[in-house]
Design a protein around this motif. Sequence first.
Motif, mmCIF file in Angstrom:
data_model
loop_
_atom_site.group_PDB
_atom_site.id
_atom_site.type_symbol
_atom_site.label_atom_id
_atom_site.label_comp_id
_atom_site.label_asym_id
_atom_site.label_seq_id
_atom_site.Cartn_x
_atom_site.Cartn_y
_atom_site.Cartn_z
ATOM 1 N N PHE A 68 0.835 -1.203 0.000
ATOM 2 C CA PHE A 68 0.000 0.000 0.000
ATOM 3 C C PHE A 68 0.869 1.252 0.000
ATOM 4 N N ALA A 69 0.449 2.227 -0.796
ATOM 5 C CA ALA A 69 1.092 3.537 -0.785
ATOM 6 C C ALA A 69 0.416 4.390 0.281
ATOM 7 N N LEU A 70 1.150 5.324 0.823
ATOM 8 C CA LEU A 70 0.613 6.229 1.832
ATOM 9 C C LEU A 70 0.067 7.473 1.129
ATOM 10 N N LEU A 71 -1.174 7.824 1.423
ATOM 11 C CA LEU A 71 -1.770 9.015 0.823
ATOM 12 C C LEU A 71 -1.422 10.248 1.645
ATOM 13 N N LYS A 72 -1.481 11.396 0.989
ATOM 14 C CA LYS A 72 -1.134 12.652 1.653
ATOM 15 C C LYS A 72 -2.351 13.374 2.204
ATOM 16 N N THR A 73 -3.533 12.847 1.972
ATOM 17 C CA THR A 73 -4.751 13.549 2.366
ATOM 18 C C THR A 73 -5.556 12.740 3.378
ATOM 19 N N GLY A 74 -6.586 13.382 3.951
ATOM 20 C CA GLY A 74 -7.452 12.715 4.909
ATOM 21 C C GLY A 74 -6.745 12.342 6.192
ATOM 22 N N VAL A 75 -5.808 13.190 6.615
ATOM 23 C CA VAL A 75 -4.966 12.867 7.765
ATOM 24 C C VAL A 75 -5.471 13.535 9.042
ATOM 25 N N SER A 76 -5.201 12.889 10.159
ATOM 26 C CA SER A 76 -5.558 13.440 11.475
ATOM 27 C C SER A 76 -4.338 13.395 12.396
ATOM 28 N N PHE A 77 -4.017 14.543 12.968
ATOM 29 C CA PHE A 77 -2.880 14.677 13.872
ATOM 30 C C PHE A 77 -3.340 15.304 15.178
ATOM 31 N N GLY A 78 -2.602 15.028 16.236
ATOM 32 C CA GLY A 78 -2.797 15.739 17.492
ATOM 33 C C GLY A 78 -1.746 16.828 17.617
ATOM 34 N N GLN A 79 -2.162 17.963 18.139
ATOM 35 C CA GLN A 79 -1.215 19.060 18.356
ATOM 36 C C GLN A 79 -1.549 19.696 19.699
ATOM 37 N N GLY A 80 -0.964 19.127 20.766
ATOM 38 C CA GLY A 80 -1.319 19.572 22.106
ATOM 39 C C GLY A 80 -2.511 18.816 22.666
#
Length: 286
Positions: A68-80
């Motif tokens: 599987f390739a990793l997509l650059k969109t639809g991402v969720s990150f935590g920041q604090g």
Amino acid sequence: MIKVAHSPDADDLFMYYAIVFGWVDSPLGQKFSHTALDIQTLNEATIKGIYDVSAISFGAYPFVKEDFALLKTGVSFGQGYGPKLIKKKSTHLKKNFKVALSGAHTTNAIIFRLAYPEAKIIYKNFLDIEESVLSGEVDGGVLIHESILNFDSSLEVEREIWDIWCEQTKEELPLPLGGMALRRSIPLNKAIDIESVLTGAVEVALKNKKTLSKMLMERNIIRVNEKELDTYLNLYANDNSVSLNEIQKQGIDKLFELGFQAGIYDRLIKCEDYFIPTLYQNLRHT
């Protein structure tokens, strides 16, 4: 028909449903079907190669990198912010406390294991973790998704996974939680088109946030109220979800590095080497 799988949490639904509602189309005429499953089920399904495109934990990606390739969109990150380790109030967690996590391949489980190597882990559907703590089946549990916004008043936060992440990384990089992966066997021109459609869905969703949120609430597919939905989307479905930026890539690479150093991954990888190559598309238009 491209089979897309995503989790039933609000940010995934929000970022995908512009396609369901017909607001975004494929220039190649590709059609999409979708399935909503909990994140660890999606991680395991991707390892088995069940879906064409799937939401996955970033922590799971090294296990599927060859297929599987990793997509650059639809991402969720935590920041604090991010997942929370909770327990009953006025209780003390011993070194070997019993804890419920949402799945062995989830980012939060990987980071938790780095900080609590002696904990006795059981894996549960993320919707059942709070009740497992309340019933006494486990001493603590890591809440994810919308559960972090509203849990029983008899419970308290023992520790933020974000804080553990910062301690492990020695810096405040974005905490990589969820991304998307696409089957490598899909022809490149179609893969590029799929990523473009998914990116467009996130962009359209953000531009029409109020309308789309209302439509999702009216269909009773969201587990939180309107105010909580807005709060949750501000955390996990925002302008930083459209396309990975450089600091987010650094966060992903740091997660892969920590996992490799802990013996979780068999080799050290860099996310940049696993995206869909777009040079083909650029060459076609020169």
